[in-house]
Write a protein that holds these residues in place. Structure first.
Motif, PDB file in Angstrom:
ATOM      1  N   ARG A   1       0.816  -1.205   0.000  1.00  0.00           N
ATOM      2  CA  ARG A   1       0.000   0.000   0.000  1.00  0.00           C
ATOM      3  C   ARG A   1       0.855   1.262   0.000  1.00  0.00           C
ATOM      4  NH1 ARG A   1      -4.956   0.101   3.920  1.00  0.00           N
ATOM      5  NH2 ARG A   1      -5.540   1.655   2.377  1.00  0.00           N
ATOM      6  N   SER A   2       2.034   1.197   0.602  1.00  0.00           N
ATOM      7  CA  SER A   2       2.932   2.351   0.639  1.00  0.00           C
ATOM      8  C   SER A   2       4.278   1.896   1.166  1.00  0.00           C
ATOM      9  CB  SER A   2       2.366   3.468   1.541  1.00  0.00           C
ATOM     10  OG  SER A   2       2.359   3.039   2.894  1.00  0.00           O
ATOM     11  N   ALA A   3       5.219   2.816   1.233  1.00  0.00           N
ATOM     12  CA  ALA A   3       6.536   2.503   1.795  1.00  0.00           C
ATOM     13  C   ALA A   3       6.530   2.757   3.295  1.00  0.00           C
ATOM     14  CB  ALA A   3       7.613   3.343   1.119  1.00  0.00           C
ATOM     15  N   LEU A   4       5.536   2.221   3.963  1.00  0.00           N
ATOM     16  CA  LEU A   4       5.406   2.435   5.390  1.00  0.00           C
ATOM     17  C   LEU A   4       6.521   1.730   6.151  1.00  0.00           C
ATOM     18  CD1 LEU A   4       1.562   1.817   5.782  1.00  0.00           C
ATOM     19  CD2 LEU A   4       2.718   4.012   5.981  1.00  0.00           C
ATOM     20  N   LYS A   5       6.794   2.239   7.352  1.00  0.00           N
ATOM     21  CA  LYS A   5       7.773   1.591   8.216  1.00  0.00           C
ATOM     22  C   LYS A   5       7.328   0.171   8.529  1.00  0.00           C
ATOM     23  CE  LYS A   5      10.224   2.170  12.607  1.00  0.00           C
ATOM     24  NZ  LYS A   5      10.355   3.004  13.835  1.00  0.00           N
ATOM     25  N   SER A   6       6.012  -0.036   8.696  1.00  0.00           N
ATOM     26  CA  SER A   6       5.504  -1.367   9.006  1.00  0.00           C
ATOM     27  C   SER A   6       5.775  -2.344   7.865  1.00  0.00           C
ATOM     28  CB  SER A   6       4.004  -1.316   9.298  1.00  0.00           C
ATOM     29  OG  SER A   6       3.291  -0.800   8.189  1.00  0.00           O
ATOM     30  N   THR A   7       5.740  -1.848   6.616  1.00  0.00           N
ATOM     31  CA  THR A   7       6.034  -2.708   5.480  1.00  0.00           C
ATOM     32  C   THR A   7       7.486  -3.163   5.521  1.00  0.00           C
ATOM     33  OG1 THR A   7       4.414  -1.483   4.157  1.00  0.00           O
ATOM     34  CG2 THR A   7       5.956  -2.883   2.972  1.00  0.00           C
ATOM     35  N   ARG A   8       8.378  -2.270   5.881  1.00  0.00           N
ATOM     36  CA  ARG A   8       9.795  -2.639   5.990  1.00  0.00           C
ATOM     37  C   ARG A   8       9.999  -3.682   7.092  1.00  0.00           C
ATOM     38  NH1 ARG A   8      10.227   2.986   5.242  1.00  0.00           N
ATOM     39  NH2 ARG A   8      10.696   3.364   7.447  1.00  0.00           N
ATOM     40  N   LYS A   9       9.204  -3.579   8.161  1.00  0.00           N
ATOM     41  CA  LYS A   9       9.314  -4.558   9.234  1.00  0.00           C
ATOM     42  C   LYS A   9       8.886  -5.936   8.750  1.00  0.00           C
ATOM     43  CE  LYS A   9       8.846  -1.478  13.221  1.00  0.00           C
ATOM     44  NZ  LYS A   9       8.075  -1.176  14.449  1.00  0.00           N
ATOM     45  N   PHE A  10       7.865  -5.986   7.893  1.00  0.00           N
ATOM     46  CA  PHE A  10       7.462  -7.264   7.318  1.00  0.00           C
ATOM     47  C   PHE A  10       8.597  -7.850   6.493  1.00  0.00           C
ATOM     48  CE2 PHE A  10       3.184  -5.992   8.459  1.00  0.00           C
ATOM     49  CZ  PHE A  10       2.520  -7.190   8.647  1.00  0.00           C
ATOM     50  N   ASP A  11       9.271  -6.999   5.728  1.00  0.00           N
ATOM     51  CA  ASP A  11      10.395  -7.473   4.926  1.00  0.00           C
ATOM     52  C   ASP A  11      11.494  -8.054   5.815  1.00  0.00           C
ATOM     53  OD1 ASP A  11       9.121  -6.679   2.614  1.00  0.00           O
ATOM     54  OD2 ASP A  11      10.151  -4.746   2.493  1.00  0.00           O
ATOM     55  N   GLU A  12      11.778  -7.375   6.919  1.00  0.00           N
ATOM     56  CA  GLU A  12      12.803  -7.859   7.846  1.00  0.00           C
ATOM     57  C   GLU A  12      12.399  -9.198   8.455  1.00  0.00           C
ATOM     58  OE1 GLU A  12      13.298  -4.725  10.641  1.00  0.00           O
ATOM     59  OE2 GLU A  12      14.084  -3.300   9.166  1.00  0.00           O
ATOM     60  N   PHE A  13      11.129  -9.313   8.807  1.00  0.00           N
ATOM     61  CA  PHE A  13      10.649 -10.577   9.366  1.00  0.00           C
ATOM     62  C   PHE A  13      10.796 -11.711   8.362  1.00  0.00           C
ATOM     63  CE2 PHE A  13       6.987 -13.477   9.182  1.00  0.00           C
ATOM     64  CZ  PHE A  13       7.265 -14.251  10.296  1.00  0.00           C
ATOM     65  N   HIS A  14      10.366 -11.481   7.130  1.00  0.00           N
ATOM     66  CA  HIS A  14      10.416 -12.550   6.136  1.00  0.00           C
ATOM     67  C   HIS A  14      11.853 -12.926   5.788  1.00  0.00           C
ATOM     68  CE1 HIS A  14       6.190 -13.172   5.475  1.00  0.00           C
ATOM     69  NE2 HIS A  14       5.984 -11.882   5.333  1.00  0.00           N
ATOM     70  N   ARG A  15      12.752 -11.952   5.799  1.00  0.00           N
ATOM     71  CA  ARG A  15      14.169 -12.284   5.583  1.00  0.00           C
ATOM     72  C   ARG A  15      14.674 -13.189   6.700  1.00  0.00           C
ATOM     73  NH1 ARG A  15      14.694  -6.941   3.486  1.00  0.00           N
ATOM     74  NH2 ARG A  15      15.196  -6.144   5.566  1.00  0.00           N
ATOM     75  N   ALA A  16      14.293 -12.865   7.932  1.00  0.00           N
ATOM     76  CA  ALA A  16      14.732 -13.676   9.066  1.00  0.00           C
ATOM     77  C   ALA A  16      14.145 -15.081   8.999  1.00  0.00           C
ATOM     78  CB  ALA A  16      14.329 -12.996  10.375  1.00  0.00           C
ATOM     79  N   LEU A  17      12.893 -15.194   8.572  1.00  0.00           N
ATOM     80  CA  LEU A  17      12.261 -16.505   8.460  1.00  0.00           C
ATOM     81  C   LEU A  17      12.926 -17.332   7.363  1.00  0.00           C
ATOM     82  CD1 LEU A  17       9.880 -17.885   9.933  1.00  0.00           C
ATOM     83  CD2 LEU A  17       8.430 -17.247   8.004  1.00  0.00           C
ATOM     84  N   GLN A  18      13.333 -16.667   6.291  1.00  0.00           N
ATOM     85  CA  GLN A  18      14.057 -17.358   5.226  1.00  0.00           C
ATOM     86  C   GLN A  18      15.451 -17.756   5.699  1.00  0.00           C
ATOM     87  OE1 GLN A  18      13.843 -15.398   1.313  1.00  0.00           O
ATOM     88  NE2 GLN A  18      11.928 -14.460   1.950  1.00  0.00           N
ATOM     89  N   ASP A  19      16.127 -16.853   6.425  1.00  0.00           N
ATOM     90  CA  ASP A  19      17.453 -17.177   6.941  1.00  0.00           C
ATOM     91  C   ASP A  19      17.396 -18.371   7.899  1.00  0.00           C
ATOM     92  OD1 ASP A  19      18.547 -15.117   5.503  1.00  0.00           O
ATOM     93  OD2 ASP A  19      18.615 -13.704   7.186  1.00  0.00           O
ATOM     94  N   TYR A  20      16.297 -18.474   8.645  1.00  0.00           N
ATOM     95  CA  TYR A  20      16.124 -19.609   9.553  1.00  0.00           C
ATOM     96  C   TYR A  20      15.974 -20.913   8.775  1.00  0.00           C
ATOM     97  CZ  TYR A  20      14.140 -22.649  13.113  1.00  0.00           C
ATOM     98  OH  TYR A  20      13.895 -23.716  13.954  1.00  0.00           O
ATOM     99  N   GLY A  21      15.457 -20.822   7.555  1.00  0.00           N
ATOM    100  CA  GLY A  21      15.299 -21.997   6.716  1.00  0.00           C
ATOM    101  C   GLY A  21      13.877 -22.488   6.573  1.00  0.00           C
ATOM    102  N   ALA A  22      12.923 -21.750   7.177  1.00  0.00           N
ATOM    103  CA  ALA A  22      11.538 -22.207   7.157  1.00  0.00           C
ATOM    104  C   ALA A  22      10.801 -21.805   5.885  1.00  0.00           C
ATOM    105  CB  ALA A  22      10.790 -21.656   8.372  1.00  0.00           C
ATOM    106  N   ALA A  23      11.116 -20.645   5.329  1.00  0.00           N
ATOM    107  CA  ALA A  23      10.292 -20.070   4.264  1.00  0.00           C
ATOM    108  C   ALA A  23      11.117 -19.689   3.043  1.00  0.00           C
ATOM    109  CB  ALA A  23       9.555 -18.843   4.792  1.00  0.00           C
ATOM    110  N   ARG A  24      10.417 -19.670   1.906  1.00  0.00           N
ATOM    111  CA  ARG A  24      10.980 -19.171   0.659  1.00  0.00           C
ATOM    112  C   ARG A  24       9.860 -18.469  -0.115  1.00  0.00           C
ATOM    113  NH1 ARG A  24      14.302 -24.593  -1.420  1.00  0.00           N
ATOM    114  NH2 ARG A  24      15.526 -24.899   0.507  1.00  0.00           N
ATOM    115  N   PRO A  25      10.208 -17.502  -0.955  1.00  0.00           N
ATOM    116  CA  PRO A  25       9.175 -16.882  -1.796  1.00  0.00           C
ATOM    117  C   PRO A  25       8.568 -17.924  -2.727  1.00  0.00           C
ATOM    118  CG  PRO A  25      11.209 -15.582  -1.810  1.00  0.00           C
ATOM    119  CD  PRO A  25      11.539 -16.887  -1.157  1.00  0.00           C
ATOM    120  N   PHE A  26       7.260 -17.862  -2.930  1.00  0.00           N
ATOM    121  CA  PHE A  26       6.595 -18.809  -3.825  1.00  0.00           C
ATOM    122  C   PHE A  26       6.863 -18.412  -5.268  1.00  0.00           C
ATOM    123  CE2 PHE A  26       2.587 -20.290  -5.987  1.00  0.00           C
ATOM    124  CZ  PHE A  26       2.913 -21.642  -5.957  1.00  0.00           C
TER     125      PHE A  26
END
Length: 343
Positions: free
Chosen positions: A285-310
């Motif tokens: 929806r925008s370049a909100l700070k909350s959107t960047r936090k989602f990006d950080e979370f998903h990077r961490a989840l990928q680094d952990y090995g649980a997730a990958r982009p579909f």
């Protein structure tokens, strides 16, 4: 993380009392109950749910103006008074006026645990359990990947039992698809829904799999209609609300999990299963700070090995199921033990 010098009392001859405090919304309540239940799996404890709700006049007031929070509550709000619990676990803005006062109100006899970023004086709490992506720092802060939740193998198996008969006519691989919806940071447009439906369909057909689709109340109506119309002829089950919710049954039965990027809770719960988690992109929806936090979370989840982009394929990989709730429970009990004397 270091403990304070305050002395608490561990009860003898009775279970620990834990209050799980929120405003009653599912997302908040699942977090406080998740941590409380994880503690109860490690020691004898009694959990009491408390809902804090303010009258409309006061609900949107900032925390610092809620000087007399007890007098501002709705009639259907649970009272907050003695006897106070051994452990207070709270989450959400509504709980803060009471959380900030709990150490004083209980005369230091209650261990005060606040979830998420309280955006308040951290010294008022004994422990703050905050998501890594919120970047909260302090001696009494435990950073975890995501948020506490109520997912365990045992619970998923129990929740699946009433649904088992419904799955007998289907064969795997089972593909759970968890669709969120519109929020401050994300949206699901018609175009995005059409692309998403086509990618999901192609992946399920390619593997001769079974679709297990659940759609949120937050999903825009147009997107919901597109997804259901495009996928309803596939083998499987589609839940759009109403009746018993098969969400936990889906998590138990599935071999793959596809989850939209707007929900941290759903992604963390998916990662708790140890199954491949595929992240579905949404509209920003925008370049909100909350959107960047989602990006950080998903990077961490990928680094952990649980997730990958579909990417349209149902790839398979393995990892240790994410169990940050248990780690937080251990931290709470360690802190309680380090500061306690038998009562």
């Amino acid at each position: 993380m270091t403990a304070s010098d305050d002395t608490l009392h561990i009860p003898e001859g009775r279970p620990l009392t834990i209050w799980a405090v929120s405003d009653g919304r599912a997302g908040m309540e699942n977090q406080v109950l998740g941590l409380a239940q994880a503690i109860a799996r490690k020691t004898h404890a009694q959990i009491v749910t408390r809902h804090i709700r303010y009258r409309r006049l006061f609900d949107r007031w900032p925390t610092f103006l809620k000087l007399w929070p007890d007098q501002m509550l709705k009639r259907d709000s649970d009272p907050v008074g003695p006897p106070y619990p051994d452990i207070w676990i709270a989450a959400g803005r509504a709980t803060l006026p009471h959380s900030l006062r709990m150490k004083a109100a209980s005369q230091g006899k209650t261990l005060v645990v606040q979830l998420q970023d309280p955006r308040a004086n951290l010294s008022a709490f004994d422990l703050v359990v905050a998501p890594q992506h919120d970047q909260v720092t302090g001696d009494n802060v435990l950073s975890i990947l995501g948020a506490p939740h109520r997912i365990t193998k045992e619970r998923l198996a129990a929740e699946f039992a009433p649904w088992a008969e419904r799955f007998k006519d289907f064969s795997g691989p089972f593909v759970a698809v968890l669709i969120g919806g519109k929020s401050k940071s994300h949206d699901l447009s018609r175009d995005r829904a059409e692309t998403m439906a086509a990618d999901i369909r192609r992946a399920v057909v390619a593997t001769k799999g079974t679709l297990l689709l659940t759609i949120s109340r937050r999903t825009p109506e147009a997107a919901r209609d597109i997804l259901v119309s495009a996928l309803k002829d596939l083998p499987g089950l589609i839940y759009t609300g109403g009746g018993d919710n098969p969400y936990f049954a889906f998590l138990h039965k599935c071999d793959h999990i596809l989850v939209t990027e707007d929900s941290i809770n759903m992604a963390v719960e998916a990662a708790a299963t140890g199954k491949p988690v595929h992240i579905l992109s949404m509209d920003r929806r925008s370049a909100l700070k909350s959107t960047r936090k989602f990006d950080e979370f998903h990077r961490a989840l990928q680094d952990y090995g649980a997730a990958r982009p579909f990417n349209g394929e149902l790839r398979t990989w393995s990892y240790t199921p994410l169990n940050e709730t248990a780690r937080a429970a251990e931290a709470v009990l360690a802190l309680l033990k380090s500061r306690a004397t038998p009562s």
